[in-house]
Design an enzyme around this catalytic site. Structure first.
Site, short mmCIF file in Angstrom:
data_model
loop_
_atom_site.label_atom_id
_atom_site.label_comp_id
_atom_site.label_asym_id
_atom_site.label_seq_id
_atom_site.Cartn_x
_atom_site.Cartn_y
_atom_site.Cartn_z
N SER A 109 12.03 -18.21 -12.90
CA SER A 109 10.96 -18.12 -13.90
C SER A 109 11.56 -18.08 -15.31
O SER A 109 12.28 -18.99 -15.69
CB SER A 109 10.08 -16.90 -13.61
N ASP B 119 2.08 -24.38 -8.94
CA ASP B 119 2.49 -23.12 -9.57
C ASP B 119 1.40 -22.65 -10.53
O ASP B 119 1.05 -23.35 -11.48
CB ASP B 119 3.81 -23.33 -10.34
N HIS C 90 4.09 -19.42 -7.34
CA HIS C 90 5.12 -19.06 -8.31
C HIS C 90 6.16 -18.17 -7.66
O HIS C 90 5.90 -17.01 -7.33
CB HIS C 90 4.50 -18.35 -9.51
#
Length: 502
Positions: free
Chosen positions: A239, A365, A394
């Site tokens: 991320s 996502d 995600h």
């Protein structure tokens, strides 16, 4: 017979009255089933569930789409030997939704049990970064000699993987534990580089991390390179950590000591992601959840942030953009929030990446939109392999009927294993051996004394030089304190109960 009165009576009856009378004859249970059916259709669409799609394909999963430079011998060699990338990804059937996957990862996660060994790294500005190590012997049992400061271990050639977590995540996050455990079980030494102010460590300087701050990662990599000059270095960013990693790789180019890297669910372009996360109701829920997480982070370090940033604005922030406007922009002295997003986006640095880099993203996502993926830039760079799947959420990518494993963790494990034996990176290892950075003065060997406060946060108390120490620690990922030994006393280095953490 006089038909006129009868016709007049019929004309006086409203058609709506007739309709209501007919509807009243339908049993209430039929209405309930109809409403439930419509609600399920709405929920199926709102949560982007794809169970029926998987069912129609007999749960074969979707093929992984690979984008890379067809002229790159390295990429072709790696892809040819990565069987998982050539296969398919099937999400856990009862998690057939990006939102269900992401929520399951956040609230349950099913992380494996493990125990880290902690180092504290002191940066030049006085900041403290927690480095949590996990080795093969930590996973399978036994006594680990890794991280000992003796000269004998300077020649250890066991490869090291540096993990950079996502926003407000640390080594306690479920996906980080999955990654660390699986890599360590395969014989890798893993170190999680927690962001400043996370992992149970207080902020000890006026510097905080953000999505584009690469200096901490650069110093950590150089430090580990100096400590273990014979060990090949790899890195995984997740991320926001992936954005930081790719940006660092682009900034340093061929000068990085890393020989391979992986970026998982990177936001790539922060400005596009900011627009995306405020577009639809579901995305706004994620935006709000991430904002609450950042406000919790700020609350832990209120004594510093209230002095440096707009504390009233931080408390009232209702979105990531609000928080960045009142905190991040002010701390790093950006003119506007958009300026911060543009300058911190890793998409601007993709073309300069000079080490083998695997990028994994899910097209569904719900946080880092696929709209931000730099498809062309990745394809032009001979060092980058971009792998995308239609589903995964995600950082989730759960697979199997029991959701006991994460697909991208297996991919990274295999990718690094292929790189480790690839003849294409042997030349790079030799080149790095002759360009080893000079030892940093800001290292663990100059770590601060520690003090544990009542809330369990660890804070630095002194700059006196101490010896690096790695201590066996408990199974709970919380900071433990021995108040009898910690109160009012200096803890010599890390060899004290106060510094224990998991």
């Amino acid at each position: 017979m006089d038909w006129e009165p009868l016709a007049a009576a019929k004309a006086s009856i409203s058609p709506y009255d007739l309709l209501f009378q007919a509807l009243a004859l339908i049993p209430f249970s039929h209405y309930f089933f109809a409403a439930s059916f419509l609600f399920l259709i709405f929920l199926y669409s709102f949560l982007e569930i794809h169970f029926l799609q998987d069912l129609l394909t007999l749960f074969r999963g979707d093929p992984v789409t690979l984008n890379y430079n067809s002229c790159s011998e390295l990429a072709q060699s790696v892809v040819a030997n990565c069987k998982i990338l050539q296969g398919r990804y099937l999400a856990t059937p009862w998690l057939s939704s990006p939102h269900l996957q992401t929520a399951f990862l956040s609230f349950l996660g099913r992380p494996p049990p493990l125990t880290y060994r902690r180092h504290l790294f002191r940066a030049f500005d006085g900041g403290t970064i927690a480095l949590d190590w996990l080795t093969y012997t930590d996973v399978v049992g036994g006594t680990s000699c890794m991280l000992d400061s003796s000269a004998a271990l300077k020649g250890d050639k066991t490869p090291i993987v540096i993990v950079i977590p996502g926003l407000t995540s640390d080594s306690a996050a479920a996906y980080v534990k999955h990654l660390a455990f699986n890599l360590a079980r395969q014989g890798w030494n893993v170190v999680v580089s927690n962001h400043r102010g996370l992992g149970g460590v207080s902020l000890t300087s006026d510097c905080c991390y953000n999505a584009g701050w690469t200096e901490d990662l650069r110093k950590i990599i150089d430090h580990i390179r100096c400590e273990y000059p014979e060990a090949p270095l790899y890195a995984v960013g997740t991320s926001i950590g992936a954005n930081i990693l790719v940006k660092y790789l682009g900034e340093d180019g061929a000068n990085t000591p890393l020989v391979g890297a992986a970026a998982i669910c990177s936001p790539w372009d922060l400005l596009i992601c900011d627009r995306f996360i405020n577009r639809r109701p579901m995305q706004k829920l994620y935006d709000r959840a991430l904002t609450v997480g950042l406000q919790g982070y700020a609350q832990l370090h209120q004594s510093i942030l209230s002095r440096l940033a707009n504390w009233e604005g931080i408390e009232k922030s209702s979105s990531l953009r609000d928080f960045d406007n009142h905190a991040t922009r002010v701390l790093r002295k950006f003119e506007t929030v958009d300026t911060y997003y543009r300058r911190s986006s890793s998409t601007n640095y993709v073309e300069n990446v000079s080490v083998p880099l695997l990028c994994v993203s899910a097209l569904d996502d719900p946080v880092c939109t696929s709209e931000a993926i730099p498809w062309d830039e990745c394809r032009l760079n001979e060092n980058i392999i971009l792998a995308t799947t239609p589903h995964g959420g995600h950082l989730a990518f759960y697979e199997g009927i029991t959701a006991s494993s994460i697909w991208w963790v297996r991919v990274v494990n295999e990718f690094f294993g292929v790189l480790r034996t690839s003849p294409h990176i042997e030349g790079r290892k030799k080149m790095q051996g002759s360009t080893m950075p000079k030892p940093l003065q800001s290292s663990i060997d100059q770590a601060p004394y520690l003090n544990v406060m009542e809330d369990g946060m660890v804070t630095a108390m002194s700059n006196e030089q101490t010896d690096a120490f790695v201590e066996d620690i408990s199974n709970e990922h919380t900071t433990h304190s021995n108040k009898d030994e910690a109160s009012g006393a200096k803890c010599k280095g890390f060899d004290c109960p106060c510094s224990r953490t998991h």
